[in-house]
Scaffold this active site. Structure first.
Site, PDB file in Angstrom:
ATOM      1  N   ASN A 160       0.780  -1.246   0.000  1.00  0.00           N
ATOM      2  CA  ASN A 160       0.000   0.000   0.000  1.00  0.00           C
ATOM      3  C   ASN A 160       0.811   1.295   0.000  1.00  0.00           C
ATOM      4  O   ASN A 160       0.294   2.329  -0.411  1.00  0.00           O
ATOM      5  CB  ASN A 160      -1.036  -0.014   1.141  1.00  0.00           C
ATOM      6  CG  ASN A 160      -0.399  -0.103   2.489  1.00  0.00           C
ATOM      7  OD1 ASN A 160       0.530  -0.870   2.693  1.00  0.00           O
ATOM      8  ND2 ASN A 160      -0.876   0.671   3.421  1.00  0.00           N
ATOM      9  N   GLU A 173       5.312  -4.010  11.991  1.00  0.00           N
ATOM     10  CA  GLU A 173       4.389  -2.891  11.767  1.00  0.00           C
ATOM     11  C   GLU A 173       3.150  -3.495  11.128  1.00  0.00           C
ATOM     12  O   GLU A 173       3.155  -3.803   9.934  1.00  0.00           O
ATOM     13  CB  GLU A 173       5.029  -1.863  10.832  1.00  0.00           C
ATOM     14  CG  GLU A 173       6.284  -1.219  11.377  1.00  0.00           C
ATOM     15  CD  GLU A 173       6.017  -0.247  12.504  1.00  0.00           C
ATOM     16  OE1 GLU A 173       4.921   0.324  12.562  1.00  0.00           O
ATOM     17  OE2 GLU A 173       6.914  -0.081  13.349  1.00  0.00           O
ATOM     18  N   CYS A 229      -2.886   1.598   6.897  1.00  0.00           N
ATOM     19  CA  CYS A 229      -2.876   0.969   8.230  1.00  0.00           C
ATOM     20  C   CYS A 229      -3.463   1.889   9.299  1.00  0.00           C
ATOM     21  O   CYS A 229      -3.946   1.404  10.317  1.00  0.00           O
ATOM     22  CB  CYS A 229      -1.476   0.537   8.596  1.00  0.00           C
ATOM     23  SG  CYS A 229      -0.290   1.890   8.565  1.00  0.00           S
TER      24      CYS A 229
HETATM   25  P1  NAD Z   1       0.476  -8.970   3.630  1.00  0.00           P
HETATM   26  O1  NAD Z   1       0.668  -9.350   5.055  1.00  0.00           O
HETATM   27  O2  NAD Z   1      -0.435  -9.765   2.794  1.00  0.00           O
HETATM   28  O3  NAD Z   1       1.875  -8.959   2.847  1.00  0.00           O
HETATM   29  C1  NAD Z   1       2.958  -8.177   3.290  1.00  0.00           C
HETATM   30  C2  NAD Z   1       4.248  -8.772   2.743  1.00  0.00           C
HETATM   31  O4  NAD Z   1       4.446 -10.056   3.331  1.00  0.00           O
HETATM   32  C3  NAD Z   1       4.271  -8.985   1.234  1.00  0.00           C
HETATM   33  O5  NAD Z   1       5.556  -8.645   0.743  1.00  0.00           O
HETATM   34  C4  NAD Z   1       4.028 -10.482   1.107  1.00  0.00           C
HETATM   35  O6  NAD Z   1       4.580 -11.009  -0.084  1.00  0.00           O
HETATM   36  C5  NAD Z   1       4.764 -11.005   2.329  1.00  0.00           C
HETATM   37  N1  NAD Z   1       4.340 -12.330   2.814  1.00  0.00           N
HETATM   38  C6  NAD Z   1       3.110 -12.888   2.701  1.00  0.00           C
HETATM   39  N2  NAD Z   1       3.108 -14.104   3.315  1.00  0.00           N
HETATM   40  C7  NAD Z   1       4.354 -14.286   3.817  1.00  0.00           C
HETATM   41  C8  NAD Z   1       4.972 -15.328   4.569  1.00  0.00           C
HETATM   42  N3  NAD Z   1       4.304 -16.414   4.925  1.00  0.00           N
HETATM   43  N4  NAD Z   1       6.268 -15.199   4.915  1.00  0.00           N
HETATM   44  C9  NAD Z   1       6.959 -14.095   4.583  1.00  0.00           C
HETATM   45  N5  NAD Z   1       6.431 -13.070   3.877  1.00  0.00           N
HETATM   46  C10 NAD Z   1       5.135 -13.161   3.508  1.00  0.00           C
HETATM   47  O7  NAD Z   1       0.048  -7.426   3.654  1.00  0.00           O
HETATM   48  P2  NAD Z   1      -0.431  -6.518   2.432  1.00  0.00           P
HETATM   49  O8  NAD Z   1      -1.777  -6.962   1.999  1.00  0.00           O
HETATM   50  O9  NAD Z   1       0.655  -6.359   1.438  1.00  0.00           O
HETATM   51  O10 NAD Z   1      -0.534  -5.120   3.215  1.00  0.00           O
HETATM   52  C11 NAD Z   1      -1.627  -4.764   3.968  1.00  0.00           C
HETATM   53  C12 NAD Z   1      -1.388  -4.899   5.443  1.00  0.00           C
HETATM   54  O11 NAD Z   1      -0.220  -4.181   5.847  1.00  0.00           O
HETATM   55  C13 NAD Z   1      -2.526  -4.296   6.238  1.00  0.00           C
HETATM   56  O12 NAD Z   1      -2.843  -5.144   7.308  1.00  0.00           O
HETATM   57  C14 NAD Z   1      -1.947  -2.985   6.741  1.00  0.00           C
HETATM   58  O13 NAD Z   1      -2.569  -2.484   7.877  1.00  0.00           O
HETATM   59  C15 NAD Z   1      -0.529  -3.364   6.976  1.00  0.00           C
HETATM   60  N6  NAD Z   1       0.332  -2.184   6.995  1.00  0.00           N
HETATM   61  C16 NAD Z   1       0.873  -1.763   8.175  1.00  0.00           C
HETATM   62  C17 NAD Z   1       1.652  -0.606   8.217  1.00  0.00           C
HETATM   63  C18 NAD Z   1       2.281  -0.132   9.483  1.00  0.00           C
HETATM   64  O14 NAD Z   1       3.236   0.645   9.400  1.00  0.00           O
HETATM   65  N7  NAD Z   1       1.807  -0.524  10.651  1.00  0.00           N
HETATM   66  C19 NAD Z   1       1.871   0.118   7.047  1.00  0.00           C
HETATM   67  C20 NAD Z   1       1.280  -0.341   5.864  1.00  0.00           C
HETATM   68  C21 NAD Z   1       0.527  -1.492   5.847  1.00  0.00           C
END
Ligand code: NAD
Length: 480
Positions: A156, A252, A286
């Site tokens: 995002n 995060e 987020c």
């Molecule tokens: P996601 O958890 O689906 O994926 C995030 C990353 O993790 C991607 O690069 C994905 O390829 C990787 N991934 C997925 N499964 C994995 C595994 N088993 N092992 C290792 N890596 C893996 O998240 P998304 O849909 O890309 O992003 C949305 C989420 O991120 C929302 O929950 C949002 O709130 C959160 N977010 C948090 C912050 C923060 O700073 N707190 C900022 C932005 C987004």
């Protein structure tokens, strides 16, 4: 105009490389293919980690002035090539062109902050003579880099969230391997190009594109990875924490942020801030506003104002400067949001506006009367949907705001300073925005949450703290 993108290569072992297997990157707006990136194998990741060990030695040996020069020149490069970065974000991601422009400006800020913070990684002298018998000892501690950092980032904020990991890592003398989201990997590759152009030594930064569950797992479980820094969803975060075991970790994660509107608030301003907080980036944020608790005397007025503003929110072509909101990251995500709203509707919720999907688009949606047993009442929706609920008073609002698994940020609208600080003390969160929505952040503030929203804080200075360890040096002086 066609978007200029880096193309198919990832940065591995200091070289830009292709692979036969590829991941197709699409524009969520029309599903058109923007580019492909290599689908790295487990062997690629193992190679990246081996090379990153060499990178860690180079990074730690780099003088601070050189780290600062590289970070500042990278910032300049991003600045001079702004349009490439902006159009890339606005094509591979779901942000509008205006939102993409904001993200690029913040990325430059994050890199410059990293350069500044590099010179402030200080230690302290230690008064050893606080213990009887230790009067002849002097010493200090300094902070040393942790080594090789494994970083995983979400779709995002495909540029600035990568900068929030690479900037502090370079500033503090670490090597870092980035595994960007497979949905939006190009921005991370462009940023890596900027770092290489600025003269970052090979293998200090590696960007490996591929499947999270596959190469991400190889990375986080590897003993040579000294720290895992993850930004993404709660479930992925839990999985990674479980797999990584005893390792330094920064998490995060997501949230379903609350905003409280008290009866003395500026209702017009509260409605304006809540609409932008709930629907910017199509709600894929987020710290996006998901739950709004409004004191009963002003509930009706607030509801009318926020519905009016949601209806005025312009949804459409994300490349137009007049568009407020683009599509979600893909149709699957839009269907997931649609199903959550449907569930709430069937359980008795009122859809006050929106509630309609077209492909990957989902209209700005406001719900009221949402029963507690709906997914949307307690989980993260990560889409353009917000719930309104009238409350008797601040106590009830705080109780409801806290009654979830998350705790990232919150907002409160009031002119009553006592009420605001009462909320600040009792809300279980990482940050409270008084007279703004939860959706407020600058890159130099500590950013992160409690409970299911994560572990640790980003915001350059705070990430540097996580990426370094104190080492004590003590000298046992002989009596003169
Ligand atoms: P996601 O958890 O689906 O994926 C995030 C990353 O993790 C991607 O690069 C994905 O390829 C990787 N991934 C997925 N499964 C994995 C595994 N088993 N092992 C290792 N890596 C893996 O998240 P998304 O849909 O890309 O992003 C949305 C989420 O991120 C929302 O929950 C949002 O709130 C959160 N977010 C948090 C912050 C923060 O700073 N707190 C900022 C932005 C987004």
């Amino acid at each position: 105009m066609p978007t200029k993108v880096l193309g198919k290569k990832m940065l591995l072992g200091g070289k830009w490389v292709n692979r036969d297997e590829e991941i197709v990157v699409r524009d969520p707006q029309d599903n058109s293919v923007i580019s492909t990136v290599p689908k790295a194998s487990r062997e690629d990741m193992l190679f990246a980690i081996e090379k990153a060990k060499e990178g860690a030695e180079k990074a730690a040996a780099m003088p601070v002035h050189e780290r600062m020069r590289i970070l500042n020149e990278t910032a300049n490069y991003v600045d001079w090539h702004q349009e490439t970065f902006v159009t890339t974000i606005a094509r591979e991601g779901s942000k509008t062109i205006n939102e993409a422009r904001g993200e690029v400006a913040r990325c430059i800020e994050t890199l410059r902050l990293s350069a500044e913070e590099a010179r402030r990684i200080n230690g302290e002298t230690i008064p050893f003579d606080q213990m009887p018998g230790h009067e002849n000892r002097i010493g200090y501690y300094y902070r040393f880099p942790i080594g090789v950092i494994g970083a995983i980032t979400p779709f995002n904020d495909p540029l600035n969230l990568v900068a929030h990991k690479v900037g502090p890592a370079v500033a503090s003398g670490n090597a870092i391997i980035i595994k960007p989201s497979s949905l939006t990997p190009i921005s991370a590759l462009l940023l890596a190009e900027a770092f290489m152009k600025a003269g970052l030594p090979d293998n200090v930064l590696t960007v490996v594109t591929g499947s999270g569950s596959d190469i991400g797992n190889t990375m986080v479980t590897h003993p040579a990875i000294n720290m895992v820094t993850f930004t993404g969803g709660l479930e992925t975060g839990k999985q990674i924490a479980h797999q990584a075991g005893l390792k330094k970790m920064s998490m995060e994660l997501g949230s379903n942020s609350p905003v409280i509107v008290l009866k003395d608030a500026d209702i017009e301003e509260a409605a304006r801030a809540c609409v932008s907080g709930a629907f910017s980036a199509a709600g894929q944020n987020c710290i996006g506003v998901q739950r709004i608790y409004v004191e009963k005397p002003v509930y009706q007025m607030f509801q009318e104002r926020i519905i009016g503003k949601a209806k005025d929110y312009s949804v459409g072509d994300k490349q137009l400067v007049t568009t407020d909101m683009g599509p979600l990251i893909n149709e699957k995500e839009a269907k997931r949001v649609e199903a959550c709203v449907e569930e709430a509707r069937q359980k008795g919720a009122n859809v006050l506006t929106g509630g309609r999907r077209e492909g990957a688009y989902y209209l700005p949606t406001i719900l009221s009367n949402v029963p507690e047993n709906c997914i949307i009442s307690h989980e993260e929706i990560f889409g353009p949907v917000v719930l309104l609920e009238p409350v008797e008073n601040l106590d009830e609002a705080i109780e409801k705001a806290n009654d979830v698994e998350f705790g990232l940020q919150a907002g409160i609208f009031t002119k009553n300073v006592d009420a605001a600080f009462n909320a600040a003390r009792r809300l279980e969160i990482g940050g409270l925005m008084i007279n703004d929505s939860s959706d407020y952040r600058i890159d130099g503030m500590p950013f992160g949450g409690v409970k299911g929203s994560g572990l640790g804080r980003e915001g350059v200075k705070f990430a540097i703290e996580d990426m370094t360890e104190p080492k004590v040096i003590q000298l046992n002086l002989r009596k003169a």
